[in-house]
Design a protein around this motif. Structure first.
Motif, PDB file in Angstrom:
ATOM      1  N   TYR A   1       0.838  -1.206   0.000  1.00 14.60           N
ATOM      2  CA  TYR A   1       0.000   0.000   0.000  1.00 14.60           C
ATOM      3  C   TYR A   1       0.867   1.248   0.000  1.00 14.60           C
ATOM      4  N   THR A   2       0.431   2.222  -0.738  1.00 13.93           N
ATOM      5  CA  THR A   2       1.089   3.525  -0.715  1.00 13.93           C
ATOM      6  C   THR A   2       0.394   4.404   0.312  1.00 13.93           C
ATOM      7  N   SER A   3       0.911   5.574   0.508  1.00 14.77           N
ATOM      8  CA  SER A   3       0.331   6.484   1.487  1.00 14.77           C
ATOM      9  C   SER A   3      -1.026   7.019   1.062  1.00 14.77           C
ATOM     10  N   TYR A   4      -1.264   7.106  -0.239  1.00 15.38           N
ATOM     11  CA  TYR A   4      -2.496   7.708  -0.720  1.00 15.38           C
ATOM     12  C   TYR A   4      -3.295   6.721  -1.553  1.00 15.38           C
ATOM     13  N   LYS A   5      -4.553   6.570  -1.218  1.00 12.49           N
ATOM     14  CA  LYS A   5      -5.465   5.692  -1.946  1.00 12.49           C
ATOM     15  C   LYS A   5      -6.772   6.437  -2.164  1.00 12.49           C
ATOM     16  N   GLN A   6      -7.482   6.074  -3.223  1.00 12.72           N
ATOM     17  CA  GLN A   6      -8.814   6.606  -3.462  1.00 12.72           C
ATOM     18  C   GLN A   6      -9.774   5.883  -2.519  1.00 12.72           C
ATOM     19  N   VAL A   7     -10.575   6.632  -1.786  1.00  9.48           N
ATOM     20  CA  VAL A   7     -11.529   6.063  -0.833  1.00  9.48           C
ATOM     21  C   VAL A   7     -12.933   6.482  -1.253  1.00  9.48           C
ATOM     22  N   TYR A   8     -13.843   5.517  -1.281  1.00 12.99           N
ATOM     23  CA  TYR A   8     -15.227   5.780  -1.646  1.00 12.99           C
ATOM     24  C   TYR A   8     -16.130   5.410  -0.480  1.00 12.99           C
ATOM     25  N   ARG A   9     -17.096   6.256  -0.178  1.00 12.06           N
ATOM     26  CA  ARG A   9     -18.109   5.915   0.822  1.00 12.06           C
ATOM     27  C   ARG A   9     -19.093   4.967   0.142  1.00 12.06           C
ATOM     28  N   VAL A  10     -19.445   3.885   0.814  1.00  9.01           N
ATOM     29  CA  VAL A  10     -20.322   2.861   0.246  1.00  9.01           C
ATOM     30  C   VAL A  10     -21.689   2.966   0.907  1.00  9.01           C
ATOM     31  N   VAL A  11     -22.730   2.968   0.079  1.00  9.10           N
ATOM     32  CA  VAL A  11     -24.109   2.965   0.565  1.00  9.10           C
ATOM     33  C   VAL A  11     -24.784   1.736  -0.013  1.00  9.10           C
ATOM     34  N   PHE A  12     -25.373   0.928   0.853  1.00  7.03           N
ATOM     35  CA  PHE A  12     -26.068  -0.268   0.416  1.00  7.03           C
ATOM     36  C   PHE A  12     -27.548   0.085   0.287  1.00  7.03           C
ATOM     37  N   PRO A  13     -28.128   0.057  -0.927  1.00  2.98           N
ATOM     38  CA  PRO A  13     -29.506   0.529  -1.130  1.00  2.98           C
ATOM     39  C   PRO A  13     -30.551  -0.352  -0.463  1.00  2.98           C
ATOM     40  N   PHE A  14     -30.241  -1.599  -0.160  1.00  2.00           N
ATOM     41  CA  PHE A  14     -31.231  -2.503   0.413  1.00  2.00           C
ATOM     42  C   PHE A  14     -30.843  -2.954   1.811  1.00  2.00           C
ATOM     43  N   GLY A  15     -30.115  -2.129   2.532  1.00  2.45           N
ATOM     44  CA  GLY A  15     -29.682  -2.490   3.883  1.00  2.45           C
ATOM     45  C   GLY A  15     -28.267  -3.037   3.874  1.00  2.45           C
ATOM     46  N   THR A  16     -27.681  -3.107   5.027  1.00  2.00           N
ATOM     47  CA  THR A  16     -26.286  -3.551   5.138  1.00  2.00           C
ATOM     48  C   THR A  16     -26.191  -5.074   5.035  1.00  2.00           C
ATOM     49  N   PRO A  17     -25.078  -5.580   4.551  1.00  2.00           N
ATOM     50  CA  PRO A  17     -24.872  -7.024   4.445  1.00  2.00           C
ATOM     51  C   PRO A  17     -24.902  -7.700   5.821  1.00  2.00           C
ATOM     52  N   LYS A  18     -25.312  -8.931   5.855  1.00  2.00           N
ATOM     53  CA  LYS A  18     -25.436  -9.662   7.118  1.00  2.00           C
ATOM     54  C   LYS A  18     -24.384 -10.745   7.293  1.00  2.00           C
ATOM     55  N   ASP A  19     -23.325 -10.760   6.475  1.00  2.00           N
ATOM     56  CA  ASP A  19     -22.367 -11.872   6.513  1.00  2.00           C
ATOM     57  C   ASP A  19     -21.300 -11.703   7.576  1.00  2.00           C
ATOM     58  N   ASN A  20     -21.286 -10.641   8.350  1.00  2.00           N
ATOM     59  CA  ASN A  20     -20.246 -10.476   9.366  1.00  2.00           C
ATOM     60  C   ASN A  20     -20.772 -10.918  10.688  1.00  2.00           C
TER      61      ASN A  20
END
Length: 75
Positions: A56-75
């Motif tokens: 990893y470098t010091s700078y990465k592109q970061v995107y905010r994620v929005v789940f349109p049908f609710g958050t995933p339940k696999d965790n």
């Protein structure tokens, strides 16, 4: 923790809220922590693979994620 969605630490609440999801290099992270070294636009990402982490470098592109049908339940 490790899984489909892994843990990240961020400057809360200035830039993110606990429970927000972000995508970095195709991997989804959930903001679950903060810390004294995590300031401003810095993220601490959990990565179980040390080879990948060291690439990893010091700078990465970061995107905010929005789940349109609710958050995933696999965790």
């Amino acid at each position: 923790h490790q899984g489909t969605i892994t843990t990240a630490a961020a400057d809360v609440p200035k830039y993110f809220r606990f429970g927000d999801y972000v995508e970095v290099d195709g991997r989804i992270y959930r903001i679950e922590d903060t810390g004294s070294a995590v300031k401003k636009r810095h993220l601490d990402l959990y990565e179980p693979d040390m080879k990948k982490l060291n690439s990893y470098t010091s700078y990465k592109q970061v995107y905010r994620v929005v789940f349109p049908f609710g958050t995933p339940k696999d965790n």
